[in-house]
Design an enzyme around this catalytic site. Sequence first.
Site, PDB file in Angstrom:
ATOM      1  N   GLU A  37      15.115 -60.931 131.663  1.00  0.00           N
ATOM      2  CA  GLU A  37      15.437 -62.354 131.760  1.00  0.00           C
ATOM      3  C   GLU A  37      16.794 -62.679 131.158  1.00  0.00           C
ATOM      4  O   GLU A  37      17.521 -63.510 131.683  1.00  0.00           O
ATOM      5  CB  GLU A  37      14.342 -63.206 131.102  1.00  0.00           C
ATOM      6  CG  GLU A  37      13.046 -63.246 131.890  1.00  0.00           C
ATOM      7  CD  GLU A  37      13.212 -63.745 133.326  1.00  0.00           C
ATOM      8  OE1 GLU A  37      14.194 -64.464 133.607  1.00  0.00           O
ATOM      9  OE2 GLU A  37      12.376 -63.405 134.170  1.00  0.00           O
ATOM     10  N   TYR A 120      14.445 -72.379 130.308  1.00  0.00           N
ATOM     11  CA  TYR A 120      14.013 -71.537 131.425  1.00  0.00           C
ATOM     12  C   TYR A 120      13.377 -70.241 130.916  1.00  0.00           C
ATOM     13  O   TYR A 120      12.299 -69.831 131.365  1.00  0.00           O
ATOM     14  CB  TYR A 120      15.172 -71.200 132.378  1.00  0.00           C
ATOM     15  CG  TYR A 120      14.782 -70.043 133.257  1.00  0.00           C
ATOM     16  CD1 TYR A 120      13.949 -70.230 134.344  1.00  0.00           C
ATOM     17  CD2 TYR A 120      15.158 -68.735 132.935  1.00  0.00           C
ATOM     18  CE1 TYR A 120      13.508 -69.161 135.108  1.00  0.00           C
ATOM     19  CE2 TYR A 120      14.724 -67.661 133.687  1.00  0.00           C
ATOM     20  CZ  TYR A 120      13.904 -67.881 134.771  1.00  0.00           C
ATOM     21  OH  TYR A 120      13.459 -66.829 135.508  1.00  0.00           O
ATOM     22  N   ASP A 138      14.866 -73.051 137.330  1.00  0.00           N
ATOM     23  CA  ASP A 138      16.184 -72.416 137.428  1.00  0.00           C
ATOM     24  C   ASP A 138      16.833 -72.909 138.713  1.00  0.00           C
ATOM     25  O   ASP A 138      16.334 -73.843 139.344  1.00  0.00           O
ATOM     26  CB  ASP A 138      16.039 -70.890 137.420  1.00  0.00           C
ATOM     27  CG  ASP A 138      15.553 -70.368 138.751  1.00  0.00           C
ATOM     28  OD1 ASP A 138      14.789 -71.089 139.424  1.00  0.00           O
ATOM     29  OD2 ASP A 138      15.948 -69.262 139.155  1.00  0.00           O
TER      30      ASP A 138
END
Length: 334
Positions: A37, A120, A138
Amino acid sequence: MSPEALANCITGWQKAKGRNDLPWQLHNDPYHVLVSELMLQQTQVKTVIPYFERWLQTFPTIEALASASEDEVMTLWQGLGYYRRARNLHAAAQKVVRDYQSEIPRSAAELKEIPGIGPYTVGAIRAFAFDAPAAIVDGNVKRLFARLFALPYEVNKSTNDRYFWQLAEHFTPARDNRRFAQGLLDLGATICKPQQPLCALCPLAKVCQALQLGKVNALPKRQQKKAIPTRKGHFLLDVSARGIVLEQRPASGIWPTLWCLPEVAQAPDAQLWTRFRHTFSHYKLDGHVWLATPPGNGTTRRIACHQLDEVGLPAPIRKLLQQLIASEVCNQQD
DNA sequence: GAGGCGTGGCA
DNA sequence: TTGCCAAGCCT
C-alpha cells in the site's frame, strides 16, 4: 441502489473478473499489505510489482525492515519516486516493532498514527489485511462513484473528499469487504478507466447514471490545474579513475537523502558536459551538468563506478551516469 | 487547505 | 512528443 445490491454486484464481478494473483494478495499478510500500500500510493500496479518482489526478498519480515539501515532502504526504493514513502515505511516498521510487538494494529485510530498511513491506507490495511468493514477512497473509487451517480464534484479537489467518503462508508459491506474493496479498485483500474472506459464489460452498466446520461467521458469532473513551471538546475561532474563524486541530498525537498551529483545554485565557469530534462509532478527540470570539482563538504563521497548500484540515485541521475560509464572513463583501470 | 513530493505507462 | 494520471500523505 441498495448497499447490498452494489456489494453483491461488485464482489461477484471481482471473484470472476478481478485481480486475485497480485504478489501481495497471496497470503493476506499484514506486512505485505503495508509494504504494497505504501508503494502503490500514486503509483501503478505494474510499476510496483518488481519493487515489491525485491523488497520482500531483502526484508522478508517487518523486523528485518525495522533493523535495516536508511541507506539500504533508500537504495531499494530508488527509481520508485516519492521517496518520503520509503522513509515513512521504514519508520512505520520501527514503530510497529517497538510499540506493537511487531504486530500491525487493526484499529483505525492506531493505524492513523503510523507514518505514511493516511485515510486511504488505514482503510486499505483494515480491508485487505484483516477483512474488516472499512471504507477506502482513492482515485479509482472517486472516479467510479462520480460516474455511477453522475456526481458533479471535482475529484482532484480535496474539499470534495467528504462526499466520496460518505458514499464509500454507506456502501461498505459488513462481510466480505476484502473482496468488495478489491473489486472497487479492480473495476476502477480495468473497466471504469479514466480514458476509454469499457462500459460494455461493466457489471454496473445498467445502473450507471453517467452511462444513461451519456456523460461517461465528461466525468469525473476535474478542477483545472495550472501549468507547471520549468526550473534550471546545475550539477557538477567530477569523474576520475577512482570514481564519481556524489553528494547526499538533504532530508527535505526533492530526492530526500538520495545520492546525487552535487548541485549548485549558479552555473559555474566550466565546461558543459551535457544537459537533460526531467519532469516532476510540480515542475520541469532543465538540468545542466558541468565538468567541475565540487567544494568538498561533509556530505560528498567519491564512489567507484562498480559501487554505484549500492547507493540510492534519482532516476535521471542514474541514467546520466550509465551513459557516462558506457561512453568512457571508469573502464580505464580499476 | 493548497502545494510539495517522482516516475513511468499509455494513448 | 506531449499530456494525463496513477491503490495519497504531510505540512
